[in-house]
Write an enzyme that holds these catalytic residues in place. Sequence first.
Site, PDB file in Angstrom:
ATOM      1  N   CYS A  68       0.832  -1.208   0.000  1.00  0.00           N
ATOM      2  CA  CYS A  68       0.000   0.000   0.000  1.00  0.00           C
ATOM      3  C   CYS A  68       0.868   1.260   0.000  1.00  0.00           C
ATOM      4  O   CYS A  68       1.846   1.348   0.749  1.00  0.00           O
ATOM      5  CB  CYS A  68      -0.921  -0.009   1.221  1.00  0.00           C
ATOM      6  SG  CYS A  68      -2.014   1.428   1.289  1.00  0.00           S
ATOM      7  N   CYS A  72       0.331   5.135   6.880  1.00  0.00           N
ATOM      8  CA  CYS A  72      -0.291   4.960   8.199  1.00  0.00           C
ATOM      9  C   CYS A  72       0.734   4.305   9.138  1.00  0.00           C
ATOM     10  O   CYS A  72       1.175   3.180   8.880  1.00  0.00           O
ATOM     11  CB  CYS A  72      -1.546   4.104   8.082  1.00  0.00           C
ATOM     12  SG  CYS A  72      -2.662   4.665   6.760  1.00  0.00           S
ATOM     13  N   CYS A  75       0.597   0.575  10.320  1.00  0.00           N
ATOM     14  CA  CYS A  75       0.128  -0.493   9.423  1.00  0.00           C
ATOM     15  C   CYS A  75       1.234  -1.334   8.793  1.00  0.00           C
ATOM     16  O   CYS A  75       2.104  -0.820   8.083  1.00  0.00           O
ATOM     17  CB  CYS A  75      -0.740   0.108   8.327  1.00  0.00           C
ATOM     18  SG  CYS A  75      -1.480  -1.196   7.312  1.00  0.00           S
ATOM     19  N   CYS A 112     -16.046  -9.924   6.162  1.00  0.00           N
ATOM     20  CA  CYS A 112     -15.436  -8.616   5.906  1.00  0.00           C
ATOM     21  C   CYS A 112     -14.175  -8.785   5.070  1.00  0.00           C
ATOM     22  O   CYS A 112     -13.250  -9.501   5.483  1.00  0.00           O
ATOM     23  CB  CYS A 112     -15.040  -7.948   7.212  1.00  0.00           C
ATOM     24  SG  CYS A 112     -16.391  -7.760   8.355  1.00  0.00           S
ATOM     25  N   CYS A 143     -19.169  -6.996   4.178  1.00  0.00           N
ATOM     26  CA  CYS A 143     -18.490  -5.760   4.568  1.00  0.00           C
ATOM     27  C   CYS A 143     -17.191  -5.700   3.783  1.00  0.00           C
ATOM     28  O   CYS A 143     -16.557  -6.738   3.583  1.00  0.00           O
ATOM     29  CB  CYS A 143     -18.189  -5.782   6.067  1.00  0.00           C
ATOM     30  SG  CYS A 143     -17.209  -4.367   6.631  1.00  0.00           S
ATOM     31  N   CYS A 203     -19.285   1.380   9.090  1.00  0.00           N
ATOM     32  CA  CYS A 203     -18.469   0.763  10.148  1.00  0.00           C
ATOM     33  C   CYS A 203     -17.245   1.654  10.310  1.00  0.00           C
ATOM     34  O   CYS A 203     -16.424   1.745   9.395  1.00  0.00           O
ATOM     35  CB  CYS A 203     -18.062  -0.648   9.749  1.00  0.00           C
ATOM     36  SG  CYS A 203     -16.897  -1.412  10.915  1.00  0.00           S
ATOM     37  N   ARG A 275     -17.451  -2.911  18.347  1.00  0.00           N
ATOM     38  CA  ARG A 275     -16.684  -4.120  18.042  1.00  0.00           C
ATOM     39  C   ARG A 275     -15.341  -4.117  18.765  1.00  0.00           C
ATOM     40  O   ARG A 275     -14.535  -3.199  18.591  1.00  0.00           O
ATOM     41  CB  ARG A 275     -16.431  -4.205  16.526  1.00  0.00           C
ATOM     42  CG  ARG A 275     -15.685  -5.473  16.091  1.00  0.00           C
ATOM     43  CD  ARG A 275     -15.476  -5.478  14.580  1.00  0.00           C
ATOM     44  NE  ARG A 275     -16.726  -5.326  13.868  1.00  0.00           N
ATOM     45  CZ  ARG A 275     -17.543  -6.318  13.564  1.00  0.00           C
ATOM     46  NH1 ARG A 275     -17.223  -7.553  13.864  1.00  0.00           N
ATOM     47  NH2 ARG A 275     -18.671  -6.082  12.937  1.00  0.00           N
TER      48      ARG A 275
END
Length: 332
Positions: A68, A72, A75, A112, A143, A203, A275
């Site tokens: 990616c 972040c 991550c 998900c 999701c 979400c 969650r």
Amino acid sequence: MLDLDRTASQVSEAPLHHTTRWSIDAAVSLIQQPFNDLLFQAQAAHRAHFNPNEIQLSTLLNIKSGGCPEDCGYCPQSARYDTGVTATPLMSVDAVLTSALQAKAAGATRFCMGAAWRAPKDREVAQVAELVAAVKGIGMETCVTLGMLKPSQAESLKSAGLDYYNHNLDTSPEHYGDVISTRTYRDRLDTLDAVRDAGINVCCGGIVGLGESVRDRAGLLCQLANLATPPESVPINQLVRVEGTPLANEAAVDCFDVIRTIAAARIMMPSSFVRLSAGRKELGEAGQALAFFAGANSIFYGEQLLTTPNPQQNEDQDLLARLGIKTMVGQA
Ligand code: SAM
Ligand code: DTB
Ligand code: SF4
């Protein structure tokens, strides 16, 4: 103990908010009150809106791992950090269906799918729409979390049968820039608007353990609770510290701070599912039981999150049975 009606109506300036249902000061006071008062209040809010002995199970699948371009700081899938995660192409419909069928047989009601993209191309959204339709076809809720989304892309996913889109704000607007520089807070809110406008359930939550203050945690929860419609699902993640990421050596979070954040989320968004997300292995069984008491009523179920481990399914079944917690039953 705090007077809920009074604190909920206190208002302060907050430019990114769509409403001012909660002020940051009120949320800070809520989080910082004595632990037992906070948990009692959270459990009362939980019982007013949900069966306290029932939780929802979602299984996660990383349908496109690593590589990616975003930065972040938490991550392991960012191409900027050397974390040992290999980049993989988008999974096929057959491979995804095999995994979804296993998740359904094991008791999950929602599937998900996560992709390590900054923002999908239209062609990629079309491919994911096929995955969504296939998973929907076996009677599971769907999701996806694909990064930033344009309104037209959200509409395509909705047409394919998408039930939820996960896109986290992660932290407060004030702390955000210390963690991520390649997309703005406003970008994230725009994606949430596109998802909401397309009629997909939202979400959206964040992470505890990014070096944030209590005020930042309160700020994140205010952003969520003050959205015109709060998210239907609010994931609270504890940072999984992955070697190679900038936050790998961040101080460990006190488990009670994770539980306080969950309790505050429950009180501030009483009709949302909260969650208990990444970090359940670190919390342990007693910590998870407290989190359920604090109002967490959904979990990721399956031995892997996206790239990091999660409790085994038999461990979860054992824990839930010992707590007398039933899992929600899926669609046909
Ligand atoms: N690339 C997409 C995006 O960022 O929107 C979707 C996948 S991304 C991995 C989904 C979320 O996982 C992030 O927003 C973050 O809240 C959470 N996450 C990622 N790495 C994490 C970690 N090490 N610990 C806890 N949560 C994490
Ligand atoms: C969310 O809030 N947590 C999940 C899900 N949404 C996509 C992801 C957690 C990722 C933890 C780190 C990893 O396994 O890579
Ligand atoms: Fe990319 Fe999402 Fe990871 Fe950020 S959180 S680096 S956007 S996969």
